[in-house]
Design a protein around this motif. Structure first.
Motif, short mmCIF file in Angstrom:
data_model
loop_
_atom_site.label_atom_id
_atom_site.label_comp_id
_atom_site.label_asym_id
_atom_site.label_seq_id
_atom_site.Cartn_x
_atom_site.Cartn_y
_atom_site.Cartn_z
N ALA A 75 2.26 6.06 -4.36
CA ALA A 75 2.21 7.29 -5.16
C ALA A 75 3.60 7.93 -5.26
O ALA A 75 4.01 8.36 -6.35
N GLN A 76 4.33 7.95 -4.17
CA GLN A 76 5.69 8.51 -4.19
C GLN A 76 6.58 7.71 -5.13
O GLN A 76 7.34 8.27 -5.91
N ARG A 77 6.49 6.39 -5.04
CA ARG A 77 7.34 5.52 -5.87
C ARG A 77 7.04 5.69 -7.36
O ARG A 77 7.94 5.59 -8.18
N LEU A 78 5.78 5.93 -7.70
CA LEU A 78 5.37 6.03 -9.10
C LEU A 78 5.35 7.47 -9.63
O LEU A 78 5.13 7.68 -10.82
N GLY A 79 5.51 8.44 -8.74
CA GLY A 79 5.39 9.83 -9.17
C GLY A 79 3.94 10.22 -9.42
O GLY A 79 3.66 11.07 -10.25
N TYR A 80 3.02 9.58 -8.71
CA TYR A 80 1.59 9.85 -8.83
C TYR A 80 1.15 10.79 -7.71
O TYR A 80 1.85 10.98 -6.72
N THR A 81 -0.05 11.31 -7.85
CA THR A 81 -0.70 12.05 -6.78
C THR A 81 -1.38 11.01 -5.88
O THR A 81 -1.77 9.94 -6.35
N PHE A 82 -1.56 11.34 -4.60
CA PHE A 82 -2.28 10.45 -3.69
C PHE A 82 -3.55 11.14 -3.23
O PHE A 82 -3.56 12.34 -2.93
N LEU A 83 -4.65 10.38 -3.16
CA LEU A 83 -5.93 10.90 -2.67
C LEU A 83 -6.57 9.86 -1.76
O LEU A 83 -6.75 8.71 -2.16
N ASP A 84 -6.93 10.29 -0.56
CA ASP A 84 -7.65 9.44 0.38
C ASP A 84 -9.11 9.90 0.37
O ASP A 84 -9.41 11.05 0.71
N VAL A 85 -10.02 9.03 -0.03
CA VAL A 85 -11.44 9.38 -0.13
C VAL A 85 -12.00 9.80 1.23
O VAL A 85 -12.82 10.72 1.30
N VAL A 94 -3.14 7.64 -7.09
CA VAL A 94 -3.40 6.47 -6.26
C VAL A 94 -4.54 6.89 -5.33
O VAL A 94 -4.40 7.85 -4.57
N ILE A 95 -5.66 6.19 -5.42
CA ILE A 95 -6.86 6.53 -4.65
C ILE A 95 -7.08 5.46 -3.59
O ILE A 95 -7.31 4.30 -3.91
N ALA A 96 -7.02 5.88 -2.33
CA ALA A 96 -7.34 4.99 -1.21
C ALA A 96 -8.82 5.17 -0.92
O ALA A 96 -9.25 6.24 -0.46
N THR A 97 -9.62 4.16 -1.21
CA THR A 97 -11.05 4.25 -0.96
C THR A 97 -11.33 3.89 0.50
O THR A 97 -10.52 3.26 1.17
N GLY A 98 -12.50 4.29 0.97
CA GLY A 98 -12.95 3.82 2.26
C GLY A 98 -13.30 2.34 2.13
O GLY A 98 -13.63 1.87 1.03
#
Length: 172
Positions: A22-32, A73-77
């Motif tokens: 997310a940092q590299r792409l300038g995206y938001t990060f979300l951990d489900v 960028v979504i980190a799923t369980g």
């Protein structure tokens, strides 16, 4: 902009790689897993103890179905792939990326009691059995497979390279 949906076994580094990517792409990060914790006020382990595996998987799926994001960028369980509706919803505006890690590495990263780690599986199931059950689902929902490397930055870089190689654009 399309989301990047990270899937894979517990212990593959979805959260760590996701933050770096997310940092590299300038995206938001979300951990489900964090969303579940925030919405319920409980840890995954507490939820598994109270609800059991089946009800936890339903809850996790509902959380997945409720997410309407862009450029994230979504980190799923690790068990999100058990919810077909959630995965289909996430992939409507996302690219599924399976962070594939050899089973022997995952086994080395897991505690003796998998519920201590908040892994949604029956208590008598081994990590090997969980892997065998979920592997076909990871393959089903993956638009691309990336071998999880040592270090988040290396894996994030590899995700970017594979996306360029196969011509996957993040633009909708």
């Amino acid at each position: 902009m399309k989301n990047l949906i990270l899937i894979g076994m517990p212990g593959t580094g979805k959260s760590a790689v996701g933050k770096t990517l997310a940092q590299r792409l300038g995206y938001t990060f979300l951990d489900v897993d964090d969303v579940i914790n925030e919405r319920t006020g409980k840890t995954l382990k507490e939820l598994l103890m109270e609800m059991g595996v089946d009800d936890f998987v339903v809850l996790e799926g509902k959380v997945g179905e409720s997410l309407n994001l862009e450029s994230t960028v979504i980190a799923t369980g690790g068990s999100m792939v058990l919810s077909h509706n959630a995965m289909e919803h996430l992939l409507e505006n996302g690219v599924g990326i399976w962070l594939e890690t050899p089973l022997r590495e995952i086994e080395g990263r897991m505690p003796q009691d998998l519920w201590d780690r908040g892994i949604a599986a029956p208590r008598d199931m081994t990590i090997r059995e969980i892997y065998r059950e979920r592997e076909p689902l990871y393959a089903k929902y993956a638009d691309m497979i990336v071998a999880s490397r040592e270090g988040e930055d290396a894996t994030a870089h590899q995700v970017e390279q594979v996306m360029r190689t196969v011509g996957l654009s993040l633009k909708s």
